[in-house]
Scaffold this motif. Structure first.
Motif, PDB file in Angstrom:
ATOM      1  N   TYR A 132     -70.965   0.492 -99.629  1.00  0.00           N
ATOM      2  CA  TYR A 132     -71.664   1.743 -99.311  1.00  0.00           C
ATOM      3  C   TYR A 132     -71.115   2.879-100.171  1.00  0.00           C
ATOM      4  N   ASN A 137     -77.459  -0.090-102.291  1.00  0.00           N
ATOM      5  CA  ASN A 137     -78.490  -0.008-101.258  1.00  0.00           C
ATOM      6  C   ASN A 137     -78.726  -1.342-100.568  1.00  0.00           C
ATOM      7  N   SER A 138     -78.290  -2.430-101.183  1.00  0.00           N
ATOM      8  CA  SER A 138     -78.412  -3.752-100.574  1.00  0.00           C
ATOM      9  C   SER A 138     -77.231  -4.589-101.029  1.00  0.00           C
ATOM     10  N   GLY A 155     -74.239  -6.668 -90.027  1.00  0.00           N
ATOM     11  CA  GLY A 155     -75.524  -6.195 -90.525  1.00  0.00           C
ATOM     12  C   GLY A 155     -76.246  -7.100 -91.491  1.00  0.00           C
ATOM     13  N   ASN A 184     -80.781  -2.986 -96.119  1.00  0.00           N
ATOM     14  CA  ASN A 184     -80.624  -1.533 -96.182  1.00  0.00           C
ATOM     15  C   ASN A 184     -79.187  -1.179 -95.818  1.00  0.00           C
ATOM     16  N   ARG A 186     -77.637   1.499 -96.448  1.00  0.00           N
ATOM     17  CA  ARG A 186     -77.418   2.911 -96.102  1.00  0.00           C
ATOM     18  C   ARG A 186     -77.525   3.148 -94.596  1.00  0.00           C
ATOM     19  N   THR A 187     -78.206   2.270 -93.878  1.00  0.00           N
ATOM     20  CA  THR A 187     -78.390   2.472 -92.434  1.00  0.00           C
ATOM     21  C   THR A 187     -77.678   1.417 -91.593  1.00  0.00           C
ATOM     22  N   GLU A 189     -78.858  -0.943 -89.959  1.00  0.00           N
ATOM     23  CA  GLU A 189     -79.515  -0.934 -88.655  1.00  0.00           C
ATOM     24  C   GLU A 189     -79.406  -2.268 -87.911  1.00  0.00           C
ATOM     25  N   ASN A 190     -79.106  -3.344 -88.642  1.00  0.00           N
ATOM     26  CA  ASN A 190     -79.017  -4.646 -87.978  1.00  0.00           C
ATOM     27  C   ASN A 190     -77.596  -5.027 -87.562  1.00  0.00           C
ATOM     28  N   ARG A 196     -70.993  -1.354 -86.417  1.00  0.00           N
ATOM     29  CA  ARG A 196     -71.573  -0.331 -87.293  1.00  0.00           C
ATOM     30  C   ARG A 196     -70.731   0.943 -87.240  1.00  0.00           C
ATOM     31  N   GLU A 197     -70.311   1.327 -86.040  1.00  0.00           N
ATOM     32  CA  GLU A 197     -69.477   2.520 -85.876  1.00  0.00           C
ATOM     33  C   GLU A 197     -68.142   2.362 -86.614  1.00  0.00           C
ATOM     34  N   PHE A 200     -68.777   2.723 -90.440  1.00  0.00           N
ATOM     35  CA  PHE A 200     -68.992   4.106 -90.859  1.00  0.00           C
ATOM     36  C   PHE A 200     -67.725   4.949 -90.706  1.00  0.00           C
TER      37      PHE A 200
END
Length: 228
Positions: A132, A137-138, A155, A184, A186-187, A189-190, A196-197, A200
């Motif tokens: 990241y 981006n992938s 993810g 993705n 950047r997010t 989302e999966n 995820r937390e 980041f």
């Protein structure tokens, strides 16, 4: 205490060779003597970044992983590994190159670090955070059965458009590798919300000392993921 140290491959050749030697020893335990990601051209590749896990006491290499950014200079290890079996990997990577893609590869950890309860899941999280930070981006990966659960939590999705619903016999006929991808980065989302937390948090605070909890108790980890 152990340290996760990130660096550009071309900035520290000695650390690269320490990584290579540790990886070689782990592969030999499983009877694997040659895989594509074990080739050493990446040491002199401007678009390869390394995370090495070291003992803070004696600087022994305990594990590591690489992020290789796709470019026109060096093929990604996943291309060389499965390209002859499924040419679709080349198409997927070319489609994603304009928005910057790459591969999490060369992931390994010694039995010693696994004994701490700090295994590949911590390296996967750190590697995704580094990817990241590098602007990808992938992210592609080709993983052993033991790491599939960990990458999914972080993810990645199984890349079902490759091989046999994402699976290949690799690097030996009695071993199965699974192709995965974060579409993705950047997010994320999966990713599982808690994981995820954590990723980041590493993105926002790439240099930190953290008490990590593993199956065998807590261990202090120094993360130094900032590329200077």
């Amino acid at each position: 205490m152990i340290r996760f140290k990130a660096f550009k491959a071309t900035d520290d050749e000695a650390a690269c060779h320490k990584f290579i030697e540790g990886h070689r020893k782990v592969l030999e335990i499983y009877g694997i003597t040659m895989i594509t990601s074990a080739k050493h051209q990446w040491v002199h590749h401007d678009n390869t970044y390394v995370i090495i896990v070291e003992s803070m006491e004696d600087k022994r290499a305990l594990g590591g992983a690489r992020i290789q950014i796709a470019d026109e200079v060096l093929a990604l290890p996943i291309q060389e590994a499965i390209g002859k079996i499924d040419m679709n990997i080349y198409k997927q990577i070319e489609q994603r190159k304009p928005l910057k893609t790459g591969e999490l590869c060369g992931l390994w950890n010694s039995r010693e670090i696994a004994g701490f309860g700090v295994g590949s899941i911590f390296l996967i999280r750190a590697s995704v955070a580094l990817a990241y930070a590098l602007g990808l981006n992938s992210l592609f990966a080709l993983c052993a059965p033991a790491t599939v659960k960990g990458v999914k939590k972080t993810g990645f999705d199984v890349n079902v458009d490759l091989g046999n619903s994402g699976q290949f016999y690799y690097p030996k006929l009695d071993l199965i590798a699974t192709a995965v991808i974060i579409g993705n980065l950047r997010t994320l989302e999966n990713a599982e919300p808690g994981i995820r937390e954590l990723v980041f948090d590493l993105i926002e605070n790439p240099v930190q000392i953290k008490k990590e909890s593993g199956p065998r108790g807590d261990i202090e980890v120094m993360y130094d993921l900032k590329i200077t």
